[in-house]
Motif scaffolding. Structure first.
Motif, short mmCIF file in Angstrom:
data_model
loop_
_atom_site.label_atom_id
_atom_site.label_comp_id
_atom_site.label_asym_id
_atom_site.label_seq_id
_atom_site.Cartn_x
_atom_site.Cartn_y
_atom_site.Cartn_z
N ARG A 49 3.49 6.48 -11.43
CA ARG A 49 3.79 4.93 -11.76
C ARG A 49 5.18 5.02 -12.37
O ARG A 49 5.67 5.51 -13.22
CB ARG A 49 2.87 4.22 -12.67
CG ARG A 49 2.93 2.90 -12.87
CD ARG A 49 1.82 2.04 -13.58
NE ARG A 49 1.64 2.78 -14.75
CZ ARG A 49 0.46 2.93 -15.30
NH1 ARG A 49 -0.64 2.33 -14.83
NH2 ARG A 49 0.24 3.47 -16.69
N ARG A 177 -9.65 3.44 -1.64
CA ARG A 177 -8.17 3.05 -1.27
C ARG A 177 -7.55 3.51 0.00
O ARG A 177 -7.77 4.59 0.50
CB ARG A 177 -7.32 3.44 -2.30
CG ARG A 177 -7.60 3.04 -3.63
CD ARG A 177 -6.84 3.69 -4.65
NE ARG A 177 -5.33 3.60 -4.60
CZ ARG A 177 -4.52 2.96 -5.05
NH1 ARG A 177 -5.05 2.04 -5.81
NH2 ARG A 177 -3.27 2.71 -4.71
N HIS A 199 -4.46 -0.89 1.34
CA HIS A 199 -3.81 -1.07 0.02
C HIS A 199 -2.38 -0.98 -0.32
O HIS A 199 -1.77 -1.37 -1.14
CB HIS A 199 -4.76 -0.50 -0.90
CG HIS A 199 -6.12 -0.82 -1.05
ND1 HIS A 199 -7.12 -0.12 -0.41
CD2 HIS A 199 -6.69 -1.71 -1.79
CE1 HIS A 199 -8.59 -0.35 -0.62
NE2 HIS A 199 -8.20 -1.42 -1.58
N GLU A 200 -2.11 0.11 0.37
CA GLU A 200 -0.76 0.97 0.01
C GLU A 200 0.05 1.23 1.33
O GLU A 200 -0.27 1.63 2.34
CB GLU A 200 -0.84 1.75 -1.06
CG GLU A 200 0.28 2.62 -1.20
CD GLU A 200 0.11 3.31 -2.67
OE1 GLU A 200 0.24 2.56 -3.88
OE2 GLU A 200 0.03 4.40 -2.60
N VAL A 230 9.61 -3.04 0.97
CA VAL A 230 9.02 -3.25 -0.16
C VAL A 230 8.37 -4.73 -0.08
O VAL A 230 7.45 -5.27 -0.43
CB VAL A 230 9.72 -3.13 -1.66
CG1 VAL A 230 9.15 -3.84 -2.90
CG2 VAL A 230 9.91 -1.59 -1.87
N HIS A 234 4.77 -6.45 -0.09
CA HIS A 234 4.26 -7.24 -1.27
C HIS A 234 3.76 -8.68 -0.70
O HIS A 234 2.96 -8.89 -0.85
CB HIS A 234 5.56 -7.67 -2.33
CG HIS A 234 5.61 -6.41 -3.17
ND1 HIS A 234 6.75 -6.18 -4.18
CD2 HIS A 234 4.92 -4.84 -3.34
CE1 HIS A 234 6.65 -5.07 -4.75
NE2 HIS A 234 5.69 -4.50 -4.27
N THR A 239 0.55 -2.43 -2.33
CA THR A 239 1.58 -1.86 -3.17
C THR A 239 2.41 -0.62 -2.30
O THR A 239 1.97 -0.42 -1.35
CB THR A 239 0.75 -1.11 -4.27
OG1 THR A 239 -0.10 -0.17 -3.89
CG2 THR A 239 0.14 -2.07 -5.25
N THR A 241 4.37 3.14 -2.51
CA THR A 241 4.61 4.50 -3.04
C THR A 241 5.96 5.25 -2.27
O THR A 241 5.95 5.01 -1.24
CB THR A 241 3.56 5.37 -3.09
OG1 THR A 241 2.62 5.15 -4.02
CG2 THR A 241 3.94 6.92 -3.58
N ARG A 255 12.43 2.12 -8.57
CA ARG A 255 11.83 1.21 -9.40
C ARG A 255 12.46 -0.29 -9.74
O ARG A 255 11.84 -1.00 -9.58
CB ARG A 255 11.81 1.72 -11.09
CG ARG A 255 11.10 0.86 -12.13
CD ARG A 255 11.39 1.67 -13.73
NE ARG A 255 12.77 1.01 -13.78
CZ ARG A 255 13.65 2.10 -14.50
NH1 ARG A 255 13.24 2.91 -15.37
NH2 ARG A 255 14.91 1.90 -14.51
N CYS A 259 9.38 -0.87 -6.30
CA CYS A 259 8.20 0.02 -5.80
C CYS A 259 7.56 0.33 -6.84
O CYS A 259 7.95 0.64 -8.13
CB CYS A 259 9.02 1.58 -5.27
SG CYS A 259 9.76 1.62 -3.83
N GLU A 260 6.21 0.35 -6.69
CA GLU A 260 5.36 0.77 -7.88
C GLU A 260 5.12 2.16 -8.33
O GLU A 260 5.19 2.41 -9.33
CB GLU A 260 4.01 0.23 -7.44
CG GLU A 260 3.56 -1.25 -7.72
CD GLU A 260 3.94 -2.14 -6.52
OE1 GLU A 260 4.29 -1.57 -5.46
OE2 GLU A 260 3.96 -3.14 -6.43
N SER A 261 5.37 2.99 -7.19
CA SER A 261 5.08 4.34 -7.42
C SER A 261 5.87 5.24 -6.69
O SER A 261 6.47 4.73 -5.74
CB SER A 261 3.50 4.80 -7.33
OG SER A 261 2.71 4.09 -7.63
#
Ligand code: C2E
Ligand code: MG
Ligand code: MG
Ligand code: MG
Length: 285
Positions: A49, A177, A199-200, A230, A234, A239, A241, A255, A259-261
């Protein structure tokens, strides 16, 4: 072997190419026995994260400790396993091992345990036994569905027939996930992506490269592309990565872009589960 020959019916005999094909064939022929003998093993790489550098997940990456050829990376044998169909058994083996490891982390770290993220080949996502396999592995290892993530590439899901997506939908509804791997390198159908149970998005390292150098501003085009991906993610409620994070500058820029991760050598290379346990106890840095 014979199948890959089909494309180039007009090719003249090429001894080098022939030798390569023979080597590939030999390697693929030994895979079932290698699986029996447990020559494969799984390394784990942190999914971090970006807000606080916490290890929230780990990606399971298979390797082959080959008695003659030494350590083989998945790029050497996953394609072969897909061609022969052995990927279904190999993939199930990885899934099982990763979930067993996840359950050890659950016991040791409780709610702070990371989810395990397992790569799924196209062939596996079309395997009618997939949902049952996942259900029984989760049951046997006792990890919650949210403790597991499955990574599929764009090409593995885009253009997949709707009833084959049912398996993904069922997994998604169970709480497993789902992530799209190497996003941006395949050809995504955005209308389709919108309807996918996901999810991602994992943004491919190639887009992250231009954000690398600490002493220069980020490459404006790469920065715009990552920003657009991104924003897209969203907007779809997903999310993000970023893969291939090799420098602090990249981590900070990603960041700031939202980006979350992140995942990459800046945080940690793939390694044995003990290394992950140490990160969970002591932090990454
Ligand atoms: P992937 O799923 O996109 O995994 C990320 C790859 O990037 C891994 O390569 C990882 O070691 C590498 N990597 C991580 N951080 C960095 C970085 O900072 N810089 C660079 N340059 N590379 C980084 P690896 O382990 O060689 O795996 C290659 C591919 O093999 C994976 O790409 C995945 O598509 C496939 N693969 C690995 N394990 C499995 C598996 O169990 N099943 C299936 N179906 N495919 C697998
Ligand atoms: Mg992956
Ligand atoms: Mg990837
Ligand atoms: Mg890849």
């Amino acid at each position: 072997w014979a199948k890959s020959e089909g494309k180039s019916r007009w090719a003249v005999y090429d001894p080098e190419r022939n030798a390569r094909e023979v080597a590939r064939f030999r390697l693929s022929a030994t895979m079932p026995a290698a699986l029996e003998r447990e020559e494969f093993f799984v390394d784990y790489q942190p999914l971090v994260r970006l807000a606080d550098n916490a290890v929230v997940g780990v990606e399971a990456l298979v390797r082959w400790r080959h008695p003659e050829h030494g350590l083989l990376s998945p790029d050497r044998f996953i394609g072969l396993a897909e061609e022969t169909g052995l990927i279904v058994q190999l993939g199930r083996w990885v899934l099982e091992h990763a979930c067993q490891q996840a359950s050890r982390w659950q016991r040791e770290f409780g709610p702070a345990a990371p989810y395990v993220s397992v790569n799924l080949a196209a062939r596996q996502s079309r395997d009618p036994g997939l949902v049952n396999d996942v259900e029984s592995i989760l049951r046997d290892t006792g990890i919650p569905p949210t403790g597991l993530q499955l990574e599929l590439t764009e090409s593995a899901v885009m253009g997949t027939a709707d009833d084959q997506l049912d398996a993904l939908r069922r997994l998604y509804e169970m709480g497993v996930r789902i992530a799209i791997d190497d996003f941006g390198t395949g050809y995504s159908n955005l209308a389709y992506l919108r309807r996918l149970p996901v999810h991602e998005l994992k943004i491919a390292g190639s887009f992250v490269e231009g954000l690398r150098a600490p002493d220069k501003p980020a490459d404006p085009v790469d920065k715009q592309i990552v920003g657009a991906l991104v924003t897209l993610a969203h907007a779809l409620g997903l999310t993000v990565t970023a893969e291939g994070v090799e420098t602090r500058a990249q981590a900070e820029r990603l960041r700031d872009i939202g980006c979350e991760s992140g995942q990459g050598w800046f945080f940690a290379r793939p390694g044995p589960p003990e290394t992950i346990s140490r990160f969970l106890r002591e932090g990454l840095f």
